[in-house]
Design a protein around this motif. Structure first.
Motif, mmCIF file in Angstrom:
data_model
loop_
_atom_site.group_PDB
_atom_site.id
_atom_site.type_symbol
_atom_site.label_atom_id
_atom_site.label_comp_id
_atom_site.label_asym_id
_atom_site.label_seq_id
_atom_site.Cartn_x
_atom_site.Cartn_y
_atom_site.Cartn_z
ATOM 1 N N LEU A 1 0.183 23.443 -3.298
ATOM 2 C CA LEU A 1 1.469 22.893 -3.723
ATOM 3 C C LEU A 1 2.410 22.714 -2.541
ATOM 4 O O LEU A 1 3.175 21.746 -2.476
ATOM 5 C CB LEU A 1 2.104 23.788 -4.780
ATOM 6 N N SER A 2 2.358 23.634 -1.585
ATOM 7 C CA SER A 2 3.186 23.511 -0.393
ATOM 8 C C SER A 2 2.786 22.280 0.418
ATOM 9 O O SER A 2 3.652 21.516 0.878
ATOM 10 C CB SER A 2 3.061 24.771 0.462
ATOM 11 N N LEU A 3 1.487 22.061 0.589
ATOM 12 C CA LEU A 3 1.011 20.871 1.312
ATOM 13 C C LEU A 3 1.425 19.602 0.579
ATOM 14 O O LEU A 3 1.826 18.607 1.192
ATOM 15 C CB LEU A 3 -0.514 20.935 1.462
ATOM 16 N N TYR A 4 1.330 19.639 -0.749
ATOM 17 C CA TYR A 4 1.715 18.476 -1.539
ATOM 18 C C TYR A 4 3.210 18.186 -1.412
ATOM 19 O O TYR A 4 3.614 17.022 -1.244
ATOM 20 C CB TYR A 4 1.352 18.703 -3.008
ATOM 21 N N GLU A 5 4.017 19.205 -1.496
ATOM 22 C CA GLU A 5 5.483 18.991 -1.413
ATOM 23 C C GLU A 5 5.882 18.418 -0.068
ATOM 24 O O GLU A 5 6.760 17.554 0.014
ATOM 25 C CB GLU A 5 6.204 20.309 -1.691
ATOM 26 N N THR A 6 5.248 18.897 1.001
ATOM 27 C CA THR A 6 5.532 18.344 2.323
ATOM 28 C C THR A 6 5.115 16.885 2.396
ATOM 29 O O THR A 6 5.838 16.025 2.924
ATOM 30 C CB THR A 6 4.791 19.143 3.406
ATOM 31 N N LEU A 7 3.953 16.583 1.840
ATOM 32 C CA LEU A 7 3.491 15.195 1.814
ATOM 33 C C LEU A 7 4.438 14.311 1.027
ATOM 34 O O LEU A 7 4.816 13.211 1.473
ATOM 35 C CB LEU A 7 2.076 15.145 1.201
ATOM 36 N N ALA A 8 4.871 14.785 -0.128
ATOM 37 C CA ALA A 8 5.770 13.991 -0.969
ATOM 38 C C ALA A 8 7.090 13.724 -0.260
ATOM 39 O O ALA A 8 7.643 12.608 -0.348
ATOM 40 C CB ALA A 8 6.011 14.707 -2.296
ATOM 41 N N SER A 9 7.598 14.710 0.460
ATOM 42 C CA SER A 9 8.861 14.505 1.154
ATOM 43 C C SER A 9 8.719 13.460 2.259
ATOM 44 O O SER A 9 9.646 12.679 2.517
ATOM 45 C CB SER A 9 9.372 15.832 1.737
ATOM 46 N N LEU A 10 7.569 13.409 2.921
ATOM 47 C CA LEU A 10 7.324 12.404 3.960
ATOM 48 C C LEU A 10 7.216 11.015 3.349
ATOM 49 O O LEU A 10 7.830 10.046 3.838
ATOM 50 C CB LEU A 10 6.045 12.733 4.721
ATOM 51 N N LEU B 1 0.829 -1.211 0.000
ATOM 52 C CA LEU B 1 0.000 0.000 0.000
ATOM 53 C C LEU B 1 0.861 1.258 0.000
ATOM 54 O O LEU B 1 0.535 2.250 -0.669
ATOM 55 C CB LEU B 1 -0.933 0.001 1.213
ATOM 56 N N ALA B 2 1.968 1.230 0.732
ATOM 57 C CA ALA B 2 2.867 2.386 0.770
ATOM 58 C C ALA B 2 3.460 2.651 -0.609
ATOM 59 O O ALA B 2 3.537 3.809 -1.060
ATOM 60 C CB ALA B 2 3.969 2.161 1.798
ATOM 61 N N ASP B 3 3.879 1.594 -1.303
ATOM 62 C CA ASP B 3 4.421 1.770 -2.655
ATOM 63 C C ASP B 3 3.361 2.306 -3.609
ATOM 64 O O ASP B 3 3.658 3.124 -4.496
ATOM 65 C CB ASP B 3 4.968 0.442 -3.178
ATOM 66 N N LYS B 4 2.123 1.854 -3.429
ATOM 67 C CA LYS B 4 1.046 2.354 -4.283
ATOM 68 C C LYS B 4 0.831 3.850 -4.063
ATOM 69 O O LYS B 4 0.642 4.607 -5.025
ATOM 70 C CB LYS B 4 -0.248 1.590 -3.999
ATOM 71 N N MET B 5 0.880 4.290 -2.800
ATOM 72 C CA MET B 5 0.720 5.715 -2.527
ATOM 73 C C MET B 5 1.854 6.519 -3.151
ATOM 74 O O MET B 5 1.624 7.583 -3.730
ATOM 75 C CB MET B 5 0.642 5.958 -1.016
ATOM 76 N N ARG B 6 3.067 6.019 -3.060
ATOM 77 C CA ARG B 6 4.191 6.724 -3.677
ATOM 78 C C ARG B 6 4.032 6.806 -5.190
ATOM 79 O O ARG B 6 4.341 7.840 -5.800
ATOM 80 C CB ARG B 6 5.499 6.021 -3.331
ATOM 81 N N SER B 7 3.533 5.749 -5.791
ATOM 82 C CA SER B 7 3.402 5.729 -7.246
ATOM 83 C C SER B 7 2.365 6.722 -7.753
ATOM 84 O O SER B 7 2.413 7.139 -8.916
ATOM 85 C CB SER B 7 3.031 4.318 -7.716
ATOM 86 N N LEU B 8 1.436 7.107 -6.894
ATOM 87 C CA LEU B 8 0.387 8.047 -7.296
ATOM 88 C C LEU B 8 0.800 9.501 -7.113
ATOM 89 O O LEU B 8 0.116 10.415 -7.600
ATOM 90 C CB LEU B 8 -0.884 7.774 -6.488
#
Length: 470
Positions: A457-466, A395-402
């Motif tokens: 975009l700021s919220l997204y970038e923080t999420l992506a870094s996590l 599930l974690a890999d799936k979230m990263r892929s999206l």
């Protein structure tokens, strides 16, 4: 010179009003000297006044008086359009919740009020309780964290009366008449005496349960007002109830609750708020965030059997949590309510299968939004993501892929300041709905301004870094 009042609009049902009681207490402590006025349904607030925090209640008919004042703060907790119009009309130093302008446009004010609106039909991974969401925009987390809620009463073991509240606002949220009748038999066979409770609407249910049971049972359905229910509750060991207003009243008054959380309710949002109550919930996927049932029958009811509930009740009145945790009930999880290190509501998983992927992901989103809105830093979100990705690597890999697709969508929106399609949040995978549901409503609430797109975009970038940390 007298201080300006604080006005709370709470035009929902009895349970919603009781879940606002913690807010009233915190407002009194955070804004000393400011009168606290509450607009609510008179049929709900009047019988609750003896146990309510000391606020001044107004029925909707009292608007003439309310319009004569200016307010320090207005908090609109109601979903009614009339309440939004009133919140927009009145003058206040600050406003929270839905407020309509003169031209009829409604905006939701406050990060947490907007978040709460975003979980409507989208609450599968929400882990914030309504009582906490009522307050987080205006009450410091430190004050919430210092609050100590009393433990429920534990009576002598010889006091063996068990209250059963039969009804709920919707049929899907309560057991059947046959279930209640069988539960009476199971309780009696284990040395407990059942007592039936309900309002006027449950009188027929009470009669039928007593008739089908055929044994000794006291039927109090339709015979008590709320004040009398509280008084009688002092003599009960336990209150077994679906998610309903009297459940919240029982927990508030110190009566130990066993909440049968079935149907389209989420115990993380509306479970018994005080410490050391018990919640039972089905483990099936569709039961972990249902807003309304779309299946051909209520499958989430099936694992709830009278014998199982009676076993848990017996161990609860012995005040033996370790014994409860050893019960093996396939298809069910048992939770115990408490408040975490920040003072926020939490459910501790104590029996059934291991902690679910949904609970782990819910914990991550709770930490993420709490950090995004300034309650704490992002270290908790990082830790929660680490636990989720370790236990649920697929599930974690799936979230990263999206993530890349989400990034493209947001970058395109910033470039054009264009609205997202209406289906955006609901078409995203369930893993992301907590995030995309909030983002979609946030943009709508801010009229898709360039500033709001930059924030997204700021919220997204923080999420992506996590999510990309290994």
């Amino acid at each position: 010179m007298s201080k300006r009042p604080i006005l709370v609009l709470q035009m929902q049902r009895m349970g919603d009003l009781i879940l606002s009681f913690p807010l009233f207490l915190w407002l009194e402590r955070t804004y000393p000297g400011h009168p606290i006025w509450v607009v609510a349904e008179e049929k709900f607030f009047r019988p609750l006044m003896p146990v309510s925090p000391k606020v001044v209640y107004f029925p909707w008919e009292g608007l003439g008086v309310l319009r004569q004042h200016k307010y320090e703060l207005i908090i609109n907790l109601s979903i009614r359009s009339q309440a939004a119009a009133l919140a927009g009309e009145l003058e206040a130093g600050a406003k929270l919740g839905a407020a309509s302008s003169d031209n009829g446009v409604t905006h939701i004010l406050g990060d947490w009020q907007l978040y709460r609106a975003s979980v409507v039909e989208n609450n599968r991974h929400n882990r914030f309780h309504w009582a906490d969401l009522n307050a987080l925009d205006c009450i410091p987390l430190s004050r919430i964290g210092k609050t100590r809620w009393p433990q429920p009463r534990t009576l002598q073991s010889t006091d063996n009366r068990i209250g059963l509240f039969l009804g709920a606002s919707e049929e899907s949220k309560r057991p059947t008449i046959d279930f209640w009748a069988s539960l009476c038999s199971e309780l009696l066979g284990r040395g407990m005496r059942p007592v039936l409770f309900g309002g006027p609407m449950e009188k027929g249910m009470g009669n039928n349960v007593a008739r089908i049971f055929g044994g000794p049972v006291l039927d109090m359905c339709g015979k008590l007002n709320l004040g009398e229910l509280i008084a009688v509750g002092q003599s009960l060991q336990l209150f077994i109830t679906p998610d309903t207003g009297p459940m919240h009243l029982a927990a508030w008054s110190g009566l130990k609750v066993l909440n049968l959380s079935m149907g389209n309710v989420n115990p993380w949002e509306t479970g018994p708020y005080q410490n050391d109550h018990y919640v039972i919930r089905a483990t099936m996927s569709c039961a972990l965030g249902c807003w309304s049932c779309k299946r051909d029958q209520l499958y989430c009811h099936t694992p709830f059997t009278p014998s199982r509930i009676a076993v848990i009740a017996r161990r609860m009145i012995l005040n033996d949590q370790s014994a409860v945790s050893k019960i093996n009930m396939p298809g069910l999880r048992v939770y115990n309510s408490f408040h975490d290190e920040n003072g926020l509501y939490h459910l501790r998983h104590i029996s059934g299968q291991g902690i679910s992927s949904g609970d782990m992901l819910g914990r991550f989103w709770q930490q993420y939004f709490g950090a995004s809105f300034g309650l704490w830093d992002f270290s908790g979100a990082g830790k929660a993501w680490g636990e989720f990705s370790e236990n649920q690597p697929i599930l974690a890999d799936k979230m990263r892929s999206l993530l890349p697709q989400l990034g493209k969508e947001f970058s395109k929106g910033l470039a054009k300041s264009a609205p997202l399609p209406d289906s955006f949040w609901s078409s995203c995978p369930l893993l992301y709905r907590q995030f995309t549901g909030y983002i979609h409503l946030f943009l709508q609430n801010n009229d898709y301004s360039r500033t709001s797109w930059i924030r997204v975009l700021s919220l997204y970038e923080t999420l992506a870094s996590l999510l990309n940390k290994r």
